[in-house]
Design an enzyme around this catalytic site. Structure first.
Site, PDB file in Angstrom:
ATOM      1  N   GLN A  81       0.983  -1.214   0.042  1.00 42.07           N
ATOM      2  CA  GLN A  81      -0.082   0.103  -0.086  1.00 42.07           C
ATOM      3  C   GLN A  81       0.919   1.286  -0.098  1.00 42.07           C
ATOM      4  O   GLN A  81       0.261   2.257  -0.066  1.00 42.07           O
ATOM      5  CB  GLN A  81      -0.844  -0.108   1.215  1.00 42.07           C
ATOM      6  N   CYS A 122     -16.171 -10.202   5.348  1.00 46.91           N
ATOM      7  CA  CYS A 122     -17.265 -11.208   5.080  1.00 46.91           C
ATOM      8  C   CYS A 122     -16.727 -12.489   5.045  1.00 46.91           C
ATOM      9  O   CYS A 122     -15.977 -12.957   3.866  1.00 46.91           O
ATOM     10  CB  CYS A 122     -18.121 -10.879   3.715  1.00 46.91           C
TER      11      CYS A 122
HETATM   12  C1  LIG Z   1      -3.595  -6.472  -1.389  1.00 49.92           C
HETATM   13  C2  LIG Z   1      -2.416  -6.753  -0.494  1.00 49.92           C
HETATM   14  C3  LIG Z   1      -1.787  -7.760  -0.425  1.00 49.92           C
HETATM   15  C4  LIG Z   1      -2.132  -8.993  -1.419  1.00 49.92           C
HETATM   16  O1  LIG Z   1      -1.597  -8.886  -2.683  1.00 49.92           O
HETATM   17  P1  LIG Z   1      -2.181  -9.492  -3.782  1.00 49.92           P
HETATM   18  O2  LIG Z   1      -1.108  -9.076  -5.126  1.00 49.92           O
HETATM   19  O3  LIG Z   1      -3.473  -9.250  -3.922  1.00 49.92           O
HETATM   20  O4  LIG Z   1      -1.692 -10.918  -3.422  1.00 49.92           O
HETATM   21  C5  LIG Z   1      -0.896  -8.197   0.619  1.00 49.92           C
HETATM   22  N1  LIG Z   1      -0.744  -7.026   1.303  1.00 49.92           N
HETATM   23  C6  LIG Z   1      -1.121  -5.770   1.547  1.00 49.92           C
HETATM   24  C7  LIG Z   1      -0.961  -4.870   2.547  1.00 49.92           C
HETATM   25  C8  LIG Z   1      -2.304  -5.627   0.422  1.00 49.92           C
HETATM   26  O5  LIG Z   1      -3.227  -4.383   0.439  1.00 49.92           O
END
Ligand SMILES: *Cc1c(COP(=O)(O)O)cnc(C)c1O
Length: 420
Positions: A197, A344
């Site tokens: 993020q 969910c």
């Molecule tokens: C979305 C997310 C993941 C997983 O990433 P993917 O590429 O969807 O497997 C891992 N950590 C965080 C903080 C995320 O927001």
């Protein structure tokens, strides 16, 4: 499940706004058209296997992959050779944590993480506990940040890895990764961060922040789904990772499998755009976010932000609307795509473990909303969303006996409810 509240909304849809509005960019983000354009040839004419060494189709694909490696490295202050491609951040997190646990088993079996990590980290750690590893799950303070003293105290001579996320996916809180990395390096402990993020949204630099291993996902930064990367430091220290997928020995032996060339090209392009536009975009997003927050706060009482406002992603707002039933709230704003404070699962509505870790009760967690603003949101959308949420919360509170009691000055915490 409650029946949807049936009342006619008075909120006008501004010109240029089409419904539903997407405001869930922490779950996934739309593909940037510039990313799609960069990817297209690699689905069609440039379809080579990047591992084919004997002809131009392979060379062309390999060159594209190497360009992407450089684009990703440039965004985080790494070198191209330190980038390993994966199927996404879930895999990157698994590879980092399991790969280090396996490789450094002789040195120790203790791992430190914290309670608001993504499930891809928490569940990986839980699995390692079944295989003889010891895991410390640090708590967070009410603002969502870990206490560095807690971290320091938790390290012992068996600690091999600290894995703490850079930015939280629900509350947008930024952990002090530079300080965490410094502590780790002082103790000779490896530092992995799930930076999904954070990368492309706030500055992240693997050298300045003392990061040894870092996870990235393309679809959170306007790239395609199903592709990610793992940064693995090559010097000071040289990090070793045991492969979790065996095969042709691609990616320096750490991750076998034919590379997803179009996806990788997309991830590279997404990183290039992020590097060029991050500073301006952060200003734009925090402006929209603050506008949304101010409108809501000016028009509603008993609402509060979850997580630190000072250490936060520019596009994140997570708010609780007290004395409102969460599901009715979501139903009322069903022309806006956001996430709620409920996860969910198969049959039950579990309150978010992240919000609970901040000390929120189940009911308040359920009445919380994560607004995830992104590159393609507009001010007109923010204004509509604010007006709509205000209208629905007011409407639901008119129906709420609890809210009425609070309005009448009754302290709900002092009430003796009937036997339970
Ligand atoms: C979305 C997310 C993941 C997983 O990433 P993917 O590429 O969807 O497997 C891992 N950590 C965080 C903080 C995320 O927001």
């Amino acid at each position: 499940m409650n029946s949807p509240s049936t009342f006619a909304s008075q909120v006008e849809v501004p010109k240029g706004v089409s419904l539903p509005i997407y405001m869930d960019n922490h779950a996934t983000s739309p593909l940037d058209p510039r990313v799609l354009e960069a990817m297209m040839p690699y689905f069609t004419t440039k379809f080579g296997n990047a591992a084919s060494r004997n002809h131009s189709f392979g060379w062309e694909a390999e060159a594209a992959v190497e360009t992407a490696r450089e684009q990703i490295a440039a965004l985080i202050g790494a070198t191209a050779k330190e980038i390993i491609f994966t199927s996404g951040a879930t895999e990157s997190n698994n590879l980092a944590i399991k790969g280090i646990a396996e490789m450094y088993r002789e040195r120790g079996n203790h791992i430190i993480t914290q309670v608001t990590e993504h499930k891809a980290v928490l569940d990986t750690c839980k699995r390692l506990e079944k295989h003889g590893y010891r895991v410390t799950y640090l708590p967070v303070k009410a603002d969502g940040l870990i206490d560095l003293e807690d971290l320091r105290r938790s390290m012992d001579d068996k600690t091999i890895l600290v894995t703490i996320m850079a930015a939280n996916n629900e509350i947008g809180v930024l952990q002090p990764i530079a300080e965490i990395g410094k502590l780790c390096h002082e103790r000779g402990v490896l530092f992995h961060t799930d930076a999904v993020q954070a990368v492309g949204k706030v500055p992240v630099d693997v050298i300045a922040d003392n990061i040894d291993v870092l996870s990235i996902s393309a679809h959170k930064i306007y790239g395609p789904k199903g592709v990610g990367a793992l940064y693995v430091r090559r010097r000071n220290p040289r990090v070793q990772i045991a492969a979790q997928i065996d095969g042709g020995g691609h990616e320096r032996g750490m991750r076998s499998g034919t590379l997803n060339v179009p996806g990788i090209v997309g991830l590279g392009k997404a990183c290039e755009i992020a590097r060029e536009e991050m500073a301006a975009e952060a200003k734009f997003l925090s402006g929209l976010r603050d506008r949304l927050k101010e409108k809501l706060e000016a028009n509603l009482d008993y609402i509060h932000v979850n997580g630190s406002m000072d250490h936060r992603l520019p596009g994140n707002l997570n708010m609780s609307f007290v004395y409102v039933e969460g599901e009715s709230l979501l139903m009322g704003i069903n022309d806006i795509a956001v996430s709620s404070g409920s996860a969910c699962t198969s049959a039950t509505l579990e309150p978010s473990y992240v919000l609970k870790a901040l000390g929120l009760g189940d009911d308040v967690a359920h009445s919380s909303i994560r607004f995830g603003l992104g590159r393609f949101n507009t001010q007109a959308e923010v204004d509509y969303v604010a007006d709509k949420v205000i209208e629905v919360v007011r409407h639901l509170r008119q129906l709420s006996p609890l809210y009425e009691m609070v309005q009448d000055g009754i302290d709900l915490t002092k009430i003796q409810w009937a036997a339970h």
